[in-house]
Scaffold this motif. Sequence first.
Motif, PDB file in Angstrom:
ATOM      1  N   LEU A  66      19.728   9.152  31.332  1.00  0.00           N
ATOM      2  CA  LEU A  66      20.902   9.252  31.816  1.00  0.00           C
ATOM      3  C   LEU A  66      21.814  10.270  30.634  1.00  0.00           C
ATOM      4  N   PRO A  67      21.759  11.486  30.970  1.00  0.00           N
ATOM      5  CA  PRO A  67      22.496  12.468  29.880  1.00  0.00           C
ATOM      6  C   PRO A  67      24.019  12.271  29.997  1.00  0.00           C
ATOM      7  N   LEU A  68      24.618  12.285  28.808  1.00  0.00           N
ATOM      8  CA  LEU A  68      25.918  12.131  28.663  1.00  0.00           C
ATOM      9  C   LEU A  68      26.543  13.395  27.870  1.00  0.00           C
ATOM     10  N   ARG A  69      27.470  13.815  27.916  1.00  0.00           N
ATOM     11  CA  ARG A  69      28.250  14.707  26.743  1.00  0.00           C
ATOM     12  C   ARG A  69      29.600  14.152  26.405  1.00  0.00           C
ATOM     13  N   VAL A  70      29.836  13.894  24.944  1.00  0.00           N
ATOM     14  CA  VAL A  70      31.023  13.537  24.633  1.00  0.00           C
ATOM     15  C   VAL A  70      31.692  14.289  23.810  1.00  0.00           C
ATOM     16  N   TYR A  71      33.039  14.544  24.228  1.00  0.00           N
ATOM     17  CA  TYR A  71      33.818  15.382  23.536  1.00  0.00           C
ATOM     18  C   TYR A  71      34.643  14.673  22.629  1.00  0.00           C
ATOM     19  N   HIS A  72      34.740  14.802  21.433  1.00  0.00           N
ATOM     20  CA  HIS A  72      35.706  14.025  20.367  1.00  0.00           C
ATOM     21  C   HIS A  72      36.572  15.149  19.723  1.00  0.00           C
ATOM     22  N   PRO A  73      38.019  14.999  20.045  1.00  0.00           N
ATOM     23  CA  PRO A  73      39.061  15.920  19.696  1.00  0.00           C
ATOM     24  C   PRO A  73      39.398  15.984  18.119  1.00  0.00           C
ATOM     25  N   PRO A  80      41.521   6.653  22.484  1.00  0.00           N
ATOM     26  CA  PRO A  80      41.197   6.085  23.912  1.00  0.00           C
ATOM     27  C   PRO A  80      39.926   6.974  24.528  1.00  0.00           C
ATOM     28  N   ALA A  81      39.316   6.330  25.358  1.00  0.00           N
ATOM     29  CA  ALA A  81      38.292   7.226  25.993  1.00  0.00           C
ATOM     30  C   ALA A  81      38.444   7.116  27.587  1.00  0.00           C
ATOM     31  N   LEU A  82      37.665   8.108  28.095  1.00  0.00           N
ATOM     32  CA  LEU A  82      37.701   8.636  29.436  1.00  0.00           C
ATOM     33  C   LEU A  82      36.240   8.960  29.923  1.00  0.00           C
ATOM     34  N   CYS A  83      35.558   8.077  30.937  1.00  0.00           N
ATOM     35  CA  CYS A  83      34.348   8.135  31.284  1.00  0.00           C
ATOM     36  C   CYS A  83      34.652   9.387  32.452  1.00  0.00           C
ATOM     37  N   PHE A  84      33.966  10.426  32.496  1.00  0.00           N
ATOM     38  CA  PHE A  84      34.282  11.434  33.641  1.00  0.00           C
ATOM     39  C   PHE A  84      33.263  11.945  34.519  1.00  0.00           C
ATOM     40  N   PHE A  85      33.382  11.920  35.845  1.00  0.00           N
ATOM     41  CA  PHE A  85      32.245  12.064  36.718  1.00  0.00           C
ATOM     42  C   PHE A  85      32.540  13.565  37.272  1.00  0.00           C
ATOM     43  N   HIS A  86      31.669  14.449  37.316  1.00  0.00           N
ATOM     44  CA  HIS A  86      31.884  15.887  38.032  1.00  0.00           C
ATOM     45  C   HIS A  86      31.788  15.786  39.439  1.00  0.00           C
ATOM     46  N   GLY A  87      32.323  16.792  40.130  1.00  0.00           N
ATOM     47  CA  GLY A  87      32.160  16.642  41.545  1.00  0.00           C
ATOM     48  C   GLY A  87      31.075  17.544  41.880  1.00  0.00           C
ATOM     49  N   GLY A  88      30.786  17.842  43.198  1.00  0.00           N
ATOM     50  CA  GLY A  88      29.894  18.662  43.623  1.00  0.00           C
ATOM     51  C   GLY A  88      29.056  17.927  44.818  1.00  0.00           C
ATOM     52  N   ARG A 111      42.135  12.264  23.792  1.00  0.00           N
ATOM     53  CA  ARG A 111      41.238  11.177  24.254  1.00  0.00           C
ATOM     54  C   ARG A 111      39.654  11.684  24.286  1.00  0.00           C
ATOM     55  N   ILE A 112      38.944  10.685  23.726  1.00  0.00           N
ATOM     56  CA  ILE A 112      37.648  10.967  23.920  1.00  0.00           C
ATOM     57  C   ILE A 112      36.804  11.108  25.497  1.00  0.00           C
ATOM     58  N   VAL A 113      36.291  12.037  25.726  1.00  0.00           N
ATOM     59  CA  VAL A 113      35.676  12.271  27.194  1.00  0.00           C
ATOM     60  C   VAL A 113      34.469  12.111  27.044  1.00  0.00           C
TER      61      VAL A 113
END
Length: 314
Positions: A66-73, A80-88, A111-113
């Motif tokens: 299961l691929p993930l991409r982690v954005y840490h600013p 805090p973190a946000l798990c984000f699910f793309h549309g489509g 926030r980490i996404v």
Amino acid sequence: MADAADELDAQAQAVVDDVSERGVPEWSALSVESARRLEDELFAASGPLAFARVTDLAIDGPGGELPLRVYHPDPGTRLPALCFFHGGLWALGTLDSIDGVCRRLARRAGRIVVSVDYRLAPEQPFPAGLEDCVTAVEWVAEHAASLGADGGRLAVGGTSAGGNLAAATCLFTREFGGPGIEGQLLLYPMVDCSLDYPSYDEQADGPLLTRRDVAWAHETYLRSPVDRYNPFAAPIRADSLDSLPPALVVTAGFDPLRDEGAAYADALADAGVPTRHDHEPAMPHGFLSLAAEVDAADAALDRVVDVLESGFAV
């Protein structure tokens, strides 16, 4: 129910005109593979915002990797973190197609996404995508420290079909247990598997999403007509919406999904869930992906960020 403005925002109209001039058909008129390539071409960020740290990784998911991409600013700072699910439409979309939105959310909200590349229909119909999203949320909560995240402040969110998955993830964790979820960002979400809303007639031909596209998505994603009444496919069908995390629901005036999103916001509020409904009457479906071109979309994204920064004080 929410309404559309008299006219589409002028900058958004320019984007819509450009798509039309390029001869882009409706999603439902294309093969799945062609639609996937075109969706990435249209929405993958060009010249993406520079970012402190972006990491591609994979975890063990219910269907394999299961691929993930982690954005840490701000590496070195626990955020805090946000798990984000793309549309489509549950059948299209990648980590790249939602990259621009994730970068803007992470940078502006501090926030980490964690963007989730869940399994897609028709190869993997309901509930495969939901299983992946739940797994990702559980994994982020368990491994928050190694990600530099605050495990006690984990939100979920998504656009369109991803908004459906975010809402369903909240229902799933309420019913079966799981990490505490701080709040849910439901951005022009698909929350019902019917077409029984006035906006489906009013906005049947788009722009950027049509009634036919949504009907095709339901047929592609669901295993049988019975799934149309399953609350994990159609969250608005849940027997109860109480005790769910606070929610921000964003809807667009020129969107066939407009009225079901508004109805879900009302249903959450009626169930006692702290809920804020932001309606953008002059915007089309998917408008937050247009923040670089459309000033009003950029301002709407700032209002989403305000909710994240407040810890969902909606």
